[in-house]
Write a protein that holds these residues in place. Structure first.
Motif, short mmCIF file in Angstrom:
data_model
loop_
_atom_site.label_atom_id
_atom_site.label_comp_id
_atom_site.label_asym_id
_atom_site.label_seq_id
_atom_site.Cartn_x
_atom_site.Cartn_y
_atom_site.Cartn_z
N THR A 161 0.82 -1.21 0.00
CA THR A 161 0.00 0.00 0.00
C THR A 161 0.85 1.26 0.00
O THR A 161 2.06 1.23 0.26
N ALA A 162 0.17 2.38 -0.24
CA ALA A 162 0.86 3.67 -0.16
C ALA A 162 1.41 3.89 1.24
O ALA A 162 2.53 4.37 1.42
N GLU A 163 0.63 3.52 2.26
CA GLU A 163 1.06 3.73 3.64
C GLU A 163 2.31 2.91 3.96
O GLU A 163 3.22 3.39 4.65
N SER A 164 2.39 1.69 3.44
CA SER A 164 3.53 0.83 3.76
C SER A 164 4.83 1.34 3.16
O SER A 164 5.89 1.24 3.78
N ILE A 165 4.78 1.90 1.95
CA ILE A 165 6.03 2.43 1.40
C ILE A 165 6.33 3.81 1.97
O ILE A 165 7.50 4.20 2.06
N LYS A 166 5.31 4.53 2.39
CA LYS A 166 5.56 5.80 3.08
C LYS A 166 6.41 5.57 4.32
O LYS A 166 7.34 6.32 4.61
N GLU A 167 6.10 4.50 5.06
CA GLU A 167 6.86 4.18 6.27
C GLU A 167 8.30 3.81 5.95
O GLU A 167 9.23 4.20 6.66
N LEU A 168 8.51 3.06 4.86
CA LEU A 168 9.88 2.72 4.46
C LEU A 168 10.66 3.96 4.05
O LEU A 168 11.83 4.13 4.40
N ILE A 169 10.01 4.83 3.30
CA ILE A 169 10.66 6.06 2.85
C ILE A 169 11.05 6.91 4.05
O ILE A 169 12.15 7.48 4.10
N ALA A 170 10.16 7.00 5.04
CA ALA A 170 10.46 7.77 6.24
C ALA A 170 11.62 7.14 7.01
O ALA A 170 12.46 7.85 7.58
N ARG A 171 11.69 5.82 7.03
CA ARG A 171 12.76 5.13 7.75
C ARG A 171 14.12 5.45 7.12
O ARG A 171 15.11 5.65 7.82
N VAL A 172 14.18 5.48 5.79
CA VAL A 172 15.44 5.78 5.11
C VAL A 172 15.81 7.26 5.28
O VAL A 172 16.98 7.62 5.45
N ASN A 173 14.80 8.12 5.20
CA ASN A 173 14.98 9.56 5.44
C ASN A 173 16.06 10.17 4.55
O ASN A 173 17.00 10.80 5.02
N SER A 174 15.93 9.94 3.24
CA SER A 174 16.88 10.50 2.28
C SER A 174 16.14 11.43 1.32
O SER A 174 15.06 11.08 0.82
N PRO A 175 16.70 12.59 1.02
CA PRO A 175 16.08 13.49 0.04
C PRO A 175 16.10 12.91 -1.38
O PRO A 175 15.45 13.45 -2.27
N LEU A 176 16.84 11.82 -1.55
CA LEU A 176 16.96 11.20 -2.87
C LEU A 176 16.02 10.02 -3.05
O LEU A 176 16.10 9.32 -4.05
N LEU A 177 15.13 9.80 -2.08
CA LEU A 177 14.18 8.68 -2.16
C LEU A 177 12.75 9.18 -2.21
O LEU A 177 12.34 10.01 -1.40
N GLY A 178 12.00 8.66 -3.19
CA GLY A 178 10.59 8.98 -3.32
C GLY A 178 9.79 7.72 -3.61
O GLY A 178 10.27 6.60 -3.42
#
Length: 283
Positions: A161-178
């Motif tokens: 889901t959108a929510e599940s990848i949002k959490e992964l993106i937040a965990r990495v916390n990189s400006p180069l990840l979307g």
């Protein structure tokens, strides 16, 4: 304003020059290049098979851009045994694949690469999978520094889901990840289009649409997936990203030739988004 790109999933037997020409003639703004990595011959138009300078020249000479380099790279390979396995075995193969994709994207001037998280293994908890995927994602993003390339994570598998990848993106916390969001996969996971778009917000850098009926590709609007609702939600939210149309000729030999499908698909995408079709299509 949405930009519409044609995925080379539609043209697995075309040369890269033929695929670019088809996207340009049909009126697309850009092309999404699918790659299986260096050494693969699955697609005749795989940019990894062509000299990078030649690919740049080919696209620069056309009237379209390269929206993205789409890979099948996944970052879920287990580390066994869980702790000592980091020291004893090669746990960075998938990281290297991601780094090679970043390098290829930089050389052909593709602004983003698409990767996946993917599955849990055995009885591991989702938290363990997420931690491992995030570590590898971070390594790939670090490699993208100073290249002009960003990494987009697409949902699926254990992260549907959108929510599940949002959490992964937040965990990495990189400006180069979307995020890359597939309307088809989102519908299968129970996402509502407007809510998914709002959830990903500014991290949404790429979207994908297709349609099918009983698992078989059909023209947009003729199947079960309601891509019109997703496009309307993007337009209503004033989202300014590339939207990739996927015609799955690569996976279905019985599909109609891309030449019979992609022009009409673009007309529908423009109509649903409230945008004007290219003059050569509306004439």
């Amino acid at each position: 304003m949405l930009e519409f790109a044609l995925s080379t999933l539609a043209t697995p037997h075309h040369t890269l020059a033929e695929a670019v020409a088809l996207a340009e003639q049909a009126g697309y703004d850009a092309i999404d290049l699918r790659t299986f990595g260096f050494g693969s011959t699955r697609f005749a138009c795989d940019p990894a098979l062509t000299d990078e300078a030649k690919t740049r020249t080919l696209i620069d000479a056309s009237g379209i851009d390269c929206s993205s380099l789409s890979t099948g790279v996944r970052l879920d390979e287990p580390i066994m045994p869980p702790v000592i396995g980091r020291a004893l075995f090669d746990n960075e193969r998938q990281i290297r694949e991601g780094k090679l994709a970043v390098d290829l994207a930089a050389q052909i001037e593709a602004p983003v690469i698409r990767v996946f998280g993917f599955e849990r293994h055995g009885n591991e908890r989702l938290k363990q999978t997420a931690k491992r995927v995030a570590w590898r994602l971070g390594m790939v993003c670090d490699h993208a520094r100073n290249t002009g390339v960003k990494v987009v994570l697409e949902h699926g598998g254990a992260f549907p889901t959108a929510e599940s990848i949002k959490e992964l993106i937040a965990r990495v916390n990189s400006p180069l990840l979307g995020a890359s969001y597939s309307a088809e996969s989102g519908m299968a996971s129970g996402d509502e289009p407007g809510a998914a778009i709002a959830t990903l917000a500014d991290s949404l850098l790429l979207a994908r649409v297709k349609d099918h009926r009983e698992g078989i590709p059909v023209q947009l609007g003729d199947g079960e997936l309601d891509p019109e609702r997703f496009i309307a939600a993007l337009a209503e939210g004033e989202v300014d990203i590339p939207v990739v149309f996927e015609w799955d000729a690569a996976w279905f030999d019985s599909s109609a030739p891309a030449e019979e499908v992609v022009g009409e698909a673009l007309q529908l995408l423009c109509a649903w988004s409230g945008q004007t079709a290219p003059s050569r299509l509306s004439a």
